[in-house]
Motif scaffolding. Structure first.
Motif, PDB file in Angstrom:
ATOM      1  N   ALA A 136       0.809  -1.214   0.000  1.00  0.00           N
ATOM      2  CA  ALA A 136       0.000   0.000   0.000  1.00  0.00           C
ATOM      3  C   ALA A 136       0.846   1.269   0.000  1.00  0.00           C
ATOM      4  O   ALA A 136       0.386   2.324  -0.439  1.00  0.00           O
ATOM      5  N   THR A 164      -1.268  -1.464   4.967  1.00  0.00           N
ATOM      6  CA  THR A 164      -2.311  -0.435   4.988  1.00  0.00           C
ATOM      7  C   THR A 164      -2.265   0.388   6.271  1.00  0.00           C
ATOM      8  O   THR A 164      -2.807   1.493   6.321  1.00  0.00           O
ATOM      9  N   ASP A 165      -1.602  -0.144   7.309  1.00  0.00           N
ATOM     10  CA  ASP A 165      -1.483   0.602   8.560  1.00  0.00           C
ATOM     11  C   ASP A 165      -0.505   1.763   8.447  1.00  0.00           C
ATOM     12  O   ASP A 165      -0.435   2.606   9.347  1.00  0.00           O
ATOM     13  N   THR A 168      -2.981   6.376   4.650  1.00  0.00           N
ATOM     14  CA  THR A 168      -4.310   6.872   5.005  1.00  0.00           C
ATOM     15  C   THR A 168      -5.393   6.100   4.254  1.00  0.00           C
ATOM     16  O   THR A 168      -5.117   5.405   3.266  1.00  0.00           O
ATOM     17  N   ALA A 169      -6.617   6.257   4.712  1.00  0.00           N
ATOM     18  CA  ALA A 169      -7.756   5.626   4.036  1.00  0.00           C
ATOM     19  C   ALA A 169      -7.896   6.146   2.613  1.00  0.00           C
ATOM     20  O   ALA A 169      -8.271   5.397   1.697  1.00  0.00           O
ATOM     21  N   ASP A 170      -7.604   7.424   2.400  1.00  0.00           N
ATOM     22  CA  ASP A 170      -7.673   7.982   1.050  1.00  0.00           C
ATOM     23  C   ASP A 170      -6.628   7.334   0.144  1.00  0.00           C
ATOM     24  O   ASP A 170      -6.897   7.071  -1.034  1.00  0.00           O
ATOM     25  N   ASP A 171      -5.439   7.092   0.670  1.00  0.00           N
ATOM     26  CA  ASP A 171      -4.395   6.415  -0.113  1.00  0.00           C
ATOM     27  C   ASP A 171      -4.861   5.031  -0.536  1.00  0.00           C
ATOM     28  O   ASP A 171      -4.660   4.613  -1.690  1.00  0.00           O
ATOM     29  N   VAL A 172      -5.485   4.321   0.386  1.00  0.00           N
ATOM     30  CA  VAL A 172      -5.973   2.970   0.084  1.00  0.00           C
ATOM     31  C   VAL A 172      -7.056   3.033  -0.991  1.00  0.00           C
ATOM     32  O   VAL A 172      -7.092   2.201  -1.907  1.00  0.00           O
ATOM     33  N   ALA A 173      -7.923   4.030  -0.913  1.00  0.00           N
ATOM     34  CA  ALA A 173      -9.009   4.157  -1.882  1.00  0.00           C
ATOM     35  C   ALA A 173      -8.472   4.410  -3.287  1.00  0.00           C
ATOM     36  O   ALA A 173      -8.960   3.822  -4.268  1.00  0.00           O
ATOM     37  N   THR A 176      -6.856   1.193  -4.493  1.00  0.00           N
ATOM     38  CA  THR A 176      -7.889   0.199  -4.804  1.00  0.00           C
ATOM     39  C   THR A 176      -8.529   0.475  -6.154  1.00  0.00           C
ATOM     40  O   THR A 176      -8.815  -0.449  -6.926  1.00  0.00           O
ATOM     41  N   ALA A 190      -7.233  -6.471   2.975  1.00  0.00           N
ATOM     42  CA  ALA A 190      -6.136  -5.782   3.647  1.00  0.00           C
ATOM     43  C   ALA A 190      -5.586  -6.673   4.753  1.00  0.00           C
ATOM     44  O   ALA A 190      -6.348  -7.241   5.543  1.00  0.00           O
TER      45      ALA A 190
END
Length: 369
Positions: A136, A164-165, A168-173, A176, A190
């Motif tokens: 990630a 993923t830790d 950020t959540a935006d990076d993961v989105a 993805t 994840a």
């Protein structure tokens, strides 16, 4: 052995994306007890199979004849065809399935085509799952710059999204979304610290092209045609592979497949001063960080009886790990550096300039072009 074909899971993913960490997690939870694990590494000094200890000696086979996707088909095919007898216990096949961990820069198409299209393999085994680990932190940049990474995602049945830790959540989105473009139907899970679920990892029927990009079928067809053409010209050599490991006929590398990527292996026999060693690494990262695709090493640190393991991916260095014991009698410090456009003498000189002289440095992989 029974007539039922044994399932094969191919674990792929780019350098530093966490393949070995996933296998270690499965091993520690007893999920590999009846699994033959074939580990392929890009570089003459193999470390992954040592870091997977304490798997039983005959549970783990290191394929050290070069990158699995560059050698001729008989390397992998003959290992698989002979495996039930060669690795038998008490004359009996002990394993119920096989996991093949490819090197991080492997093009997965020739690996899959060998399993799907080689008669000696096909009659004994069935490809049931392709699992791809994606980092990630570096995933987007890796997919942008490396065609192998794109193929690893496109051919997969399942994606393990690691680290993923650290984002950020935006990076993961965003990542993805890119993964969905390459692999529209593959489930994405994840995982942190390699904690993959065994049922999810091994689930699957026969490998299918349904749900994958049209390019995947074209890649497999191209590999089948290329391998058939190669076998026609090298049939005399293909029958001479009698062992796992390096063979004088084994390294028929496609020098264009990995471009300017090569592995340098540095060895230091004496225990190293930790501050000096860290300074050498920091100097290397400062000047060539973007080109250092992977650094992995087992280190004999002055004043320590057990080894330290280091892992680095480009600019990201993970906290060092202390092993409970040395995995082999060899107590030398061994570092494998996979880099782009970095000559192995440059790497060696970086350490020597600060007082650490490597006693050997082996160049592996494609020449600098």
């Amino acid at each position: 052995m029974s007539e039922a074909r044994l399932p094969i899971v191919v674990l792929t993913g780019f350098l530093g994306s966490g393949k070995t960490t996933v296998l270690r997690h499965l091993m520690q939870h007893g999920d590999l007890d009846r699994t033959l694990v074939l580990v392929n590494e890009f570089g003459e000094v193999g470390l992954d199979h040592h870091l997977l200890a304490p798997l039983a000696d005959d549970s783990l086979v290191a394929i050290n004849s070069g990158c699995i996707c560059c050698t001729i088909r008989s390397d992998l095919a003959q290992i698989l065809a002979a495996a039930p007898g060669r690795f038998a216990r008490g004359g009996e096949r002990w394993f119920d399935r096989v996991v093949i961990e490819t090197t991080g820069i492997a093009d997965p198409a020739p690996v899959l085509q060998t399993i799907l299209g080689e008669p000696a393999v096909q009659k004994r085994y069935e490809l049931t799952n392709v699992v791809t680990t994606v980092d990630a932190v570096n995933g987007l940049a890796t997919l942008e710059h490396h065609a192998e990474a794109q193929k690893q995602v496109a051919v997969t049945d399942r994606v393990l999204l690691t680290k993923t830790d650290l984002v950020t959540a935006d990076d993961v989105a965003v990542l993805t979304c890119r993964l969905r473009q390459l692999s529209p139907s593959a489930p994405i899970s994840a995982v942190v610290n390699g904690a993959a679920q065994a049922d999810w990892f091994f689930a699957g029927g026969a490998y299918a092209l349904q749900g994958k990009l049209p390019e995947v079928e074209a890649w497999l067809l191209a590999e089948a045609q290329a391998l058939d053409h190669h076998d026609h010209h090298h049939h005399a050599h293909s029958d001479q592979h009698e062992h796992v490991g390096h063979d004088e006929h084994a390294d028929h590398h496609d020098v264009n497949r990995h471009g300017r990527i090569q592995a340098s292996c540095l060895t230091f026999s004496d225990p190293v001063d930790p501050a000096l060693f860290e300074a050498c690494l920091q100097s290397l990262l400062t000047f060539r960080g973007a080109d250092l695709l992977r650094i992995k090493g087992i280190i004999n640190v002055q004043g320590m009886d057990v080894p330290m393991v280091i892992h680095g991916v480009q600019h990201v260095f993970h906290p060092p790990e202390i092993l409970d014991a040395w995995p082999s009698p060899d107590r030398s410090t061994r570092i494998v550096i996979i880099a782009r456009d970095v000559d192995h003498l440059e790497l060696r000189n970086c350490f020597a300039g600060l007082g650490l002289a490597a006693e050997s440095a082996a160049l592996v992989g494609s020449p600098i072009r």
